[in-house]
Motif scaffolding. Sequence first.
Motif, PDB file in Angstrom:
ATOM      1  N   ASP A  35       2.610  28.728 -14.044  1.00 43.16           N
ATOM      2  CA  ASP A  35       3.952  28.402 -13.582  1.00 43.16           C
ATOM      3  C   ASP A  35       4.346  26.963 -13.893  1.00 43.16           C
ATOM      4  N   PHE A  36       3.445  26.046 -13.588  1.00 47.61           N
ATOM      5  CA  PHE A  36       3.816  24.630 -13.681  1.00 47.61           C
ATOM      6  C   PHE A  36       3.535  24.020 -15.049  1.00 47.61           C
ATOM      7  N   ALA A  86      -2.172  31.369 -11.460  1.00 48.71           N
ATOM      8  CA  ALA A  86      -0.728  31.595 -11.323  1.00 48.71           C
ATOM      9  C   ALA A  86       0.013  30.260 -11.260  1.00 48.71           C
ATOM     10  N   ARG A  98       5.114  24.603 -17.513  1.00 54.44           N
ATOM     11  CA  ARG A  98       6.447  24.331 -18.076  1.00 54.44           C
ATOM     12  C   ARG A  98       6.887  22.895 -17.823  1.00 54.44           C
ATOM     13  N   GLU A  99       6.365  22.287 -16.761  1.00 54.57           N
ATOM     14  CA  GLU A  99       6.731  20.893 -16.455  1.00 54.57           C
ATOM     15  C   GLU A  99       5.755  19.906 -17.073  1.00 54.57           C
TER      16      GLU A  99
END
Lengths: 336, 168
Positions: free
Chosen positions: B127-128, B123, B130-131
């Motif tokens: 989520d991360f 998860a 994207r960065e």
Amino acid sequence: MASKKIGKATVKFTNPPFIIGTGTVVGPMEGKGPLAKGFDVVLPDLACGEKTPEKSERKLLEQAANIAIERSGVEKNMIDYYIAGDLLNQIISAGFSARQLAIPFFGVYGACSTCAMGATLGSMIIDGGFSDYILIGCSSHYQAAERQFRHPIELNVKHKAISQYTVTGAGALVLSSSGKGPRLTWATTGKVIDLGIKDPCNLGAAMAPAAADTFVRYMIDTGSTPDMFDLVLTGDLGNLGSELFKELVKDAGYAVGNNYNDCGLMIFDTKTQQVGAGGSGCACPAVVMLGPIFGKLEDGTLKKVLLVATGALLSPLSSQQGETIPGIGHIIVIES
Amino acid sequence: MPSKKAGQKMKKMPKTAQAAQHQKREQRAYKQLVAEKQRKPLYFKNFIVAFVAGGVVCTMGQAILAFFMKQGLDINAAAAPTLAVIILFGIILTAFGIYDEFAQFAGAGAAVPITGFANTITAAAIDFKREGWVFGMGAKMFIVAGPVIVYGILSGVFAAFIKFIIWS
């Protein structure tokens, strides 16, 4: 001498600004809620074609702003100021949407009270004679808020019954010094109140005292009673928070009756949709007020509506450091 | 002799102390009101659901273990591929957005088995991402699982230490 100031914290606009255009955009979950028909646009999914939730939120805000401008019938270059805010760090949705709109910009932050805060400031600017047209907007996005304030989106966390569900959406309105339609007549600016709630899942309880404080302040300042309104709305207190609000205002001698409701409870069906204690987020009071409620003000079903938009001024950092949650509530009164 | 300003300050002192006390009383009363109005979570129901759901996950693990043992592996050798398979399940279900829905229903029954651990890492990774690969996913993949690893190792060290004292 401040001639428009009434009592301790309330202002009465001598030339109340007209709300000449509104725009509301919501996500799919809100589109399945009981107020779905009152919104301008219901999006089919949370992403709306963007790769990150932050970009999607920005797109929502831009879309809502453009709808409001279009409906107002005013040219974009005639609008003097754009006042906006959101929940994300450094209010990037507001700032980045202002880049697109190219209107002189004030960024504001009041957590979920942002819409009332922006509307108050906008009305003061117009009534003060500094501007004729002002655009106000705010937005929130379930996934973007979840990422920033809580956990990764796909994480195996069971939401508590008292935690609230961030509304995905954006609301915008255009205020004008002339025109026709509902007007923003009074505003009370809230104090920050903190009664020691620490649980960041229980924001309704953290914000209820602030909402009650501003509400009682308005009543004292103006000498009104709660039954003088067709509708008294709180922003996003959820079921526990609104229970507490009712209790607190009752204790202060300004009990609200059947004319009271909470935007967070209206936007979702809390029984069938899994949203915990109700909706929250900047967009929650904004889309409810500017969508379905504004529609009723326009057609005359409602004449006088009071909105206490509530905000919890916490950050993930402050709660991790064990600080209590300060709450705030701002009141705007809209009359048709 | 204190200055005039300091004198005024001292006169004010009791008042602020009074205000602080008043605030404390107000906070205590409010907390009581909140506790009265707040509905208690359905602990018993949650316990049962978590127990059954977690049990189902573990039974699946047991079935996979039995399968590998049937292929001729002994119990120690079969444990590793069993874990790998069930972790893979956790990852796939997370990637399709099913695992968090399961957790809404199952609570701790979804969090405690190793599928839950797989979920925390996946998860965060999703989520991360994207960065970016390095400062996003690479740096923050263990943001939720990290404490489990840290304190898991720490309690392992303690357990080993106690065992060492008792047996030597």
